[in-house]
Motif scaffolding. Sequence first.
Motif, short mmCIF file in Angstrom:
data_model
loop_
_atom_site.label_atom_id
_atom_site.label_comp_id
_atom_site.label_asym_id
_atom_site.label_seq_id
_atom_site.Cartn_x
_atom_site.Cartn_y
_atom_site.Cartn_z
N LYS A 160 -51.06 25.47 -60.31
CA LYS A 160 -50.41 26.23 -59.24
C LYS A 160 -51.28 27.36 -58.71
N PHE A 163 -52.81 27.17 -55.30
CA PHE A 163 -52.00 27.36 -54.09
C PHE A 163 -52.55 28.54 -53.28
N LYS A 171 -48.15 29.92 -46.81
CA LYS A 171 -47.47 29.67 -48.08
C LYS A 171 -45.96 29.56 -47.88
N LEU A 189 -48.68 20.95 -54.68
CA LEU A 189 -49.57 21.70 -55.58
C LEU A 189 -50.58 20.78 -56.25
#
Length: 380
Positions: A160, A163, A171, A189
């Motif tokens: 993650k 990201f 986002k 992800l």
Amino acid sequence: MSVVSVRGLRDYDPRPLRLAMEACLQDLGGLEKFVKPGQKVLLKPNLLRSAKPEEAVVTHPQLVAVVAEMILDIGAVPALGDSPPIGHLARVLTKSGYDEFMARLGVEAAPFKEKVTVDFPENRLFKKIELAKEIFEYDVVINLAKVKTHTQMGLTLAVKNLFGAVLGTDKAAWHMRAGKDFDTFATALVQIYERINPSLSILDGVLAMEGNGPNSGVPRPLEFIAASSDAVALDAVVCSMVGYRVENLRTCVIAQKLGIGVADLERIEVKGDKLPGFPLHDFEPPRSVNMAWNLSSWNPIRKFMENHMVTKPDIDPALCENCGICKAHCPPQAISEHNGAMRIDRNKCISCFCCHELCGNEAVTIRKPFWGRVINKLTR
């Protein structure tokens, strides 16, 4: 078979940290296996927001400094990049204690500013994803993540952490696109991880975060670092160490289905120290139901879940400063101002917890309904 190294480390004192990091990476063949002289190396820490290292919100600067020193010793050139959801990278670095070692070692910041569209094969859910162009301009990417809980995904670990390659304001759009289907977000992800393909991932678990992470949880000393060239395997091992079922970490489940990394603990070789006290039995989870359901919006089972099991955030007016950050970054635009106070429209809220993640005043609280608490205990 994937290899994960785990090494005990009591604090971030530079000398013991350097020795522990060297031992950890030697279990994987040494840093020289991943970094060659003259290469440009991008370090990608977790820089969620400006935070003091003792808050356990960001990857500790001393850990990043040690990795940068080791890269310089090889004769390669490290840089540090990320795209914080709030604030400019330079400000986050300063407030989080990174400036001193970056100036001392000559490590430059590489803020993610430009987007590039990357393509995926037909057998992937998402055929195109826009990521930071800058991350693909380096010979090597080293992923420096933090062990933290996450109110939407349960835990935020190595997979993650990438990201951060999605530019700041994008986002929120991804949270909106995934909605309440956590597997959709987990798939995004995993695909991002697949495309970036970091050469090495390192987890900072010396001082971790439990409770309502990744922004306002409680710091918890776990006193270890861990590393692997397979971030999925790394996440699976650390997930089990803190007492979570690997099948509840959806990025591991999705990655295994797609053939990206290894999530089966029986197919992972764990090297390093045998740490007493693990797996943990008292690591505090976030107040959210870490489960994914693929039910249509009209399904009565889903309605029951949303009304009696699913955690939704609340805004404490006594702590809220009406800065508007939560409103500006709410994917479904569920937050608005009424009579000088921020309020959340429960019908619009998708439980992505962006408001909780981004609030710097801890004004957004997480409250789990009774049945949600019961289910969470049963599925840990």
